[in-house]
Design a protein around this motif. Structure first.
Motif, short mmCIF file in Angstrom:
data_model
loop_
_atom_site.label_atom_id
_atom_site.label_comp_id
_atom_site.label_asym_id
_atom_site.label_seq_id
_atom_site.Cartn_x
_atom_site.Cartn_y
_atom_site.Cartn_z
N UNK A 62 61.83 -41.88 -52.23
CA UNK A 62 62.45 -40.90 -51.69
C UNK A 62 64.40 -42.02 -51.01
N UNK A 63 64.03 -42.74 -51.93
CA UNK A 63 65.09 -43.97 -51.50
C UNK A 63 66.24 -43.69 -52.43
N UNK A 64 67.46 -43.34 -52.09
CA UNK A 64 68.57 -42.97 -52.57
C UNK A 64 69.55 -44.27 -53.96
N UNK A 65 68.21 -45.11 -54.63
CA UNK A 65 68.62 -46.11 -55.30
C UNK A 65 70.20 -45.55 -55.95
N UNK A 66 70.72 -44.96 -56.07
CA UNK A 66 72.20 -45.05 -57.37
C UNK A 66 72.94 -45.47 -55.81
N UNK A 67 72.97 -44.75 -54.33
CA UNK A 67 73.72 -45.13 -53.54
C UNK A 67 73.84 -46.58 -53.23
N UNK A 68 72.98 -47.54 -53.31
CA UNK A 68 72.40 -48.55 -52.50
C UNK A 68 73.20 -49.56 -53.84
N UNK A 69 72.52 -49.08 -55.08
CA UNK A 69 73.51 -49.91 -56.26
C UNK A 69 75.14 -50.02 -56.52
N UNK A 70 75.14 -48.65 -56.47
CA UNK A 70 76.45 -48.32 -56.34
C UNK A 70 77.27 -49.24 -55.04
N UNK A 71 77.03 -49.49 -54.01
CA UNK A 71 77.59 -49.61 -52.84
C UNK A 71 77.64 -51.44 -53.40
#
Ligand code: HPA
Length: 242
Positions: A62-71
C-alpha cells in the motif's frame, strides 16, 4: 549534494546532523507516506523519508512509491539510499548481516510501478538496477562500521503482506535470489525512471521461511532492525567521508 534516505523512523537522530525542517509534500501521484525530514551534515543535505509512514502503519503493497520518489525529485535529490529489512535465503546469511545487492527480481503485482503509463511510452534499461558508484560508496561506509557484510547478491521482492511458503523460498533460491523482501519494487524502478541514482542496503532480520524450524514474527523483524539502528545511522553518517 542532496541525498535521500528511505528507511524507518528510528533513523532520524544522528549525532552531528543538524535538523532543518519537516517538509510535507503532495504531488500529482498523491501524498508521500510521511513528511520528508531535512538535515544538514558536512556540506550535504539529507532528506529522510519513512517508507511505512508514521507509526509503521502502511503495509508494503500500500506504500505510495510513486508519490515518495516523485517527492524526492521535487526536492532535487539525486541519490537515494534505501534501507530494507529482508529474510535471508542464502544459507550463509544470518540475522544482523548486511548485504548491498547488485541485482534484483520483481515478484510484486498490482502496484503502481511506473511513471510511463500515460501518453508517453518508454522502456528504461534495467540490466543493472542499482547505481554502481553509490554501491561503492555504501560498501566503504558499511565496511567502516561492520566487518560482516556482503557486497553483492540478488534481492527478490514479493508482494506480501504475507510471508513466503517454504516451497516459494526453495524456488527463489533456484532462481538465484539471496534475500527476500517486500519493498524494493517498484521503488528502484521509479528512481531510475526519474534518473535518480539508487542503491539498497538490506539488513537480514530473519532466516527465510522453511530454512529454519522457527516461526517468524513481525516483532522479530522490527527487533533486529532496532538492534541494527545504530549501525545504520553510522553507515549514513560515513557516506559523506566516502
Ligand atoms: N520475507 C519477506 N519480507 C521480509 C522478510 C521475509 O522473510 N523479512 C523481512 N522482510
Amino acid at each position: 549534494m542532496k541525498i535521500g534516505i528511505i528507511g524507518g523512523s528510528g533513523l532520524y537522530e544522528i549525532d552531528g546532523f543538524e535538523f532543518v525542517e519537516d517538509i510535507e509534500l503532495v504531488n500529482r501521484y498523491g501524498k508521500p507516506t510521511d513528511k520528508y525530514k531535512k538535515f544538514y551534515f558536512e556540506g550535504c543535505e539529507f532528506y529522510f523519508l519513512n517508507r511505512h509512514g508514521h507509526g509503521h502503519k502502511i503495509p508494503p503493497h500500500k506504500v505510495n512509491y510513486r508519490a515518495n520518489i516523485y517527492g524526492f525529485k521535487e526536492l532535487g535529490v539525486e541519490h537515494i539510499i534505501a534501507f530494507t529489512a529482508v529474510g535471508g535465503i542464502n544459507r550463509l546469511l544470518k540475522p544482523g548481516d548486511i548485504l548491498i545487492p547488485d541485482n534484483a527480481i520483481d515478484f510484486t503485482s498490482g502496484r503502481e510501478s511506473t511513471y510511463y503509463d500515460e501518453e508517453e511510452i518508454y522502456h528504461i534499461d534495467f540490466t543493472n538496477p542499482f547505481c554502481p558508484e553509490l554501491r561503492n560508496v555504501l560498501a566503504k561506509s558499511v565496511i567502516s562500521v561492520k566487518e560482516r557484510f556482503y557486497e553483492k547478491g540478488t534481492y527478490i521482492c514479493t508482494n506480501g503482506p504475507r510471508l513466503e511458503t517454504a516451497a516459494e523460498i526453495r524456488a527463489f533460491w533456484n532462481l538465484g535470489a539471496d534475500i527476500v523482501g517486500m519493498t524494493l519494487f517498484p521503488e528502484c524502478v521509479l528512481a531510475r525512471e526519474l534518473e535518480i541514482c539508487y542503491a539498497n542496503v538490506s539488513v537480514v532480520t530473519n532466516f527465510a521461511a522453511g530454512t529454519t524450524t522457527e516461526k517468524l514474527t513481525v516483532n522479530e523483524v522490527l527487533e533486529v532492525m532496532k538492534q541494527n539502528n545504530e549501525k545504520i545511522k553510522l553507515i549514513v553518517k560515513n557516506i559523506t567521508k566516502n
